[in-house]
Scaffold this active site. Sequence first.
Site, PDB file in Angstrom:
ATOM      1  N   THR A 131       0.639  -1.330  -0.016  1.00  0.00           N
ATOM      2  CA  THR A 131       0.367  -0.165   0.159  1.00  0.00           C
ATOM      3  C   THR A 131       0.563   1.863   0.527  1.00  0.00           C
ATOM      4  O   THR A 131       1.852   0.928   0.577  1.00  0.00           O
ATOM      5  CB  THR A 131      -0.845   0.309   1.264  1.00  0.00           C
ATOM      6  OG1 THR A 131      -1.626   1.142   0.890  1.00  0.00           O
ATOM      7  CG2 THR A 131      -0.534  -0.283   2.562  1.00  0.00           C
ATOM      8  N   ASP A 132       0.275   2.601  -0.201  1.00  0.00           N
ATOM      9  CA  ASP A 132       0.876   4.176  -0.524  1.00  0.00           C
ATOM     10  C   ASP A 132       1.164   3.631   0.520  1.00  0.00           C
ATOM     11  O   ASP A 132       1.831   5.560   1.000  1.00  0.00           O
ATOM     12  CB  ASP A 132       0.402   4.861  -1.616  1.00  0.00           C
ATOM     13  CG  ASP A 132      -1.531   4.782  -1.361  1.00  0.00           C
ATOM     14  OD1 ASP A 132      -1.584   4.622  -0.308  1.00  0.00           O
ATOM     15  OD2 ASP A 132      -1.333   6.349  -1.381  1.00  0.00           O
ATOM     16  N   GLU A 133       0.255   3.646   1.876  1.00  0.00           N
ATOM     17  CA  GLU A 133       0.451   4.206   3.065  1.00  0.00           C
ATOM     18  C   GLU A 133       1.272   4.120   4.134  1.00  0.00           C
ATOM     19  O   GLU A 133       1.654   4.591   5.174  1.00  0.00           O
ATOM     20  CB  GLU A 133      -0.943   3.628   3.724  1.00  0.00           C
ATOM     21  CG  GLU A 133      -2.033   3.937   2.894  1.00  0.00           C
ATOM     22  CD  GLU A 133      -3.771   3.644   4.240  1.00  0.00           C
ATOM     23  OE1 GLU A 133      -3.360   3.659   5.356  1.00  0.00           O
ATOM     24  OE2 GLU A 133      -4.645   2.484   3.798  1.00  0.00           O
ATOM     25  N   TYR A 156      -1.931  -0.304  11.008  1.00  0.00           N
ATOM     26  CA  TYR A 156      -1.461  -1.440  10.192  1.00  0.00           C
ATOM     27  C   TYR A 156      -0.882  -0.373   9.012  1.00  0.00           C
ATOM     28  O   TYR A 156      -0.085  -1.544   8.623  1.00  0.00           O
ATOM     29  CB  TYR A 156      -3.050  -0.644   9.186  1.00  0.00           C
ATOM     30  CG  TYR A 156      -3.051  -1.050   7.552  1.00  0.00           C
ATOM     31  CD1 TYR A 156      -3.050  -2.716   6.885  1.00  0.00           C
ATOM     32  CD2 TYR A 156      -3.063   0.340   6.693  1.00  0.00           C
ATOM     33  CE1 TYR A 156      -2.914  -2.763   5.895  1.00  0.00           C
ATOM     34  CE2 TYR A 156      -2.830  -0.764   5.460  1.00  0.00           C
ATOM     35  CZ  TYR A 156      -2.905  -2.078   4.796  1.00  0.00           C
ATOM     36  OH  TYR A 156      -3.489  -2.277   3.715  1.00  0.00           O
ATOM     37  N   LYS A 160       2.407  -2.875   7.506  1.00  0.00           N
ATOM     38  CA  LYS A 160       2.251  -3.260   6.019  1.00  0.00           C
ATOM     39  C   LYS A 160       3.652  -3.085   5.557  1.00  0.00           C
ATOM     40  O   LYS A 160       4.923  -3.970   5.002  1.00  0.00           O
ATOM     41  CB  LYS A 160       1.759  -2.491   4.835  1.00  0.00           C
ATOM     42  CG  LYS A 160       0.487  -3.197   5.108  1.00  0.00           C
ATOM     43  CD  LYS A 160      -0.059  -4.650   4.492  1.00  0.00           C
ATOM     44  CE  LYS A 160       0.272  -4.711   2.884  1.00  0.00           C
ATOM     45  NZ  LYS A 160      -0.472  -5.940   2.789  1.00  0.00           N
TER      46      LYS A 160
END
Length: 348
Positions: A131-133, A156, A160
């Site tokens: 993810t970009d997060e 989260y 990741k």
Amino acid sequence: MKKILITGGAGFIGSHVVRRFVNKHPEYQIFNLDALTYAGNLENIKDIENQPNYTFIKGDIVDESFINELFSLHNFEGILHLAAESHVDRSIEDPLAFVKTNVIGTMNLLNAAKNQWKNNFEDKRFYHISTDEVYGSLGTEGLFTETTSYDPNSPYSASKASSDHFVRAYGETYGLPYVLTNCSNNYGSYHFPEKLIPLFINNIINNKPLPVYGDGNYTRDWLFVEDHAIAIDLVFHEGKNHETYNIGGFNEWKNIDLVKLLCQIMDQKLGRDEGVSEKLITYVKNRPGHDLRYAIDASKINKELGWKPSVTFEEGLEKTINWYLDNEEWLENVTSGSYKDYYQKQYS
Ligand code: NAD
Ligand code: TYD
């Protein structure tokens, strides 16, 4: 036939990836491994369950002996790893569950692949979907590129980020052939109604309040899920070994503007007077550590692999809303039972 393992294929993005691979790649035997947590649902892939090149396996990637046993039964040539705990709000309530699945689960798969492939990595590929997060939050300017430093803010995104680092480390240390992609927020069919777009569609249908966190001036870049599945197919087959690609929709929206657009379209679809659904907007307590803005620079995948989104946001949103209106039974099924407890706890 080459055996390909896809993890998390009963979830939102995974179901679209499994469907695409089963239908577009009859040369592969696709194994879909999923624990069927609250987010996994075999209804999401019902249309392909009887295809001859498809097998479903229920199992938990955190269970090391189960994973090793699975790899002793099958020689996988490729692994597309999507299984994860994926919701930021749940990660704030129960961070350890995210460490278990996202970090330990990924480690179990990396070890199993490394042991199975020994040092013969020819034609093998471990594809980690991220993810970009992991890049943290942007201010009002700038975009995330593949070289942006990791700076995760939620449990989260930290889990990741950790799994991404382990994938890279296995590439550097053991030569494991991997590709990694970091994608922006997806939307589309089969999206579990805990995330913004499906949650708000469901609440508009049911005339329930639309809980906007903080002042609503938080920005996300939205990509239609089927375009993500196309990008994943492309990167799996044509991406360069040991490379990362950012995937995004070139499509930034402030939450409050997106919610107002949803309300307008839904008023039309439901035959309501203009402005009726907007009255459901309710500003609620902000999410702790809420990232202000995500925005992806997807020029590398565009230049190197020729990928770009195939549908506009207007087209994608229209398809998505129509799908939810045509599949109210799916929505009812996934929002009965434990969803009610989650909702009560999160929004009361
Ligand atoms: P999801 O929550 O809809 O689905 C996750 C799936 O993984 C479910 O089917 C669930 O049953 C399965 N799963 C969870 N824990 C498991 C375990 N321990 N063992 C086996 N299976 C397990 O998630 P999603 O939105 O489809 O996201 C898929 C992947 O894409 C994730 O890795 C996520 O980080 C990444 N991603 C998501 C988005 C997004 O906008 N949703 C954006 C970028 C990247
Ligand atoms: P979400 O769909 O949870 O994705 P992510 O946090 O991974 O970006 O949330 C998208 C945006 O919408 C995010 O800024 C948080 C906000 N949001 C709300 O305002 N209300 C809600 O009820 C939810 C679930 C999200």
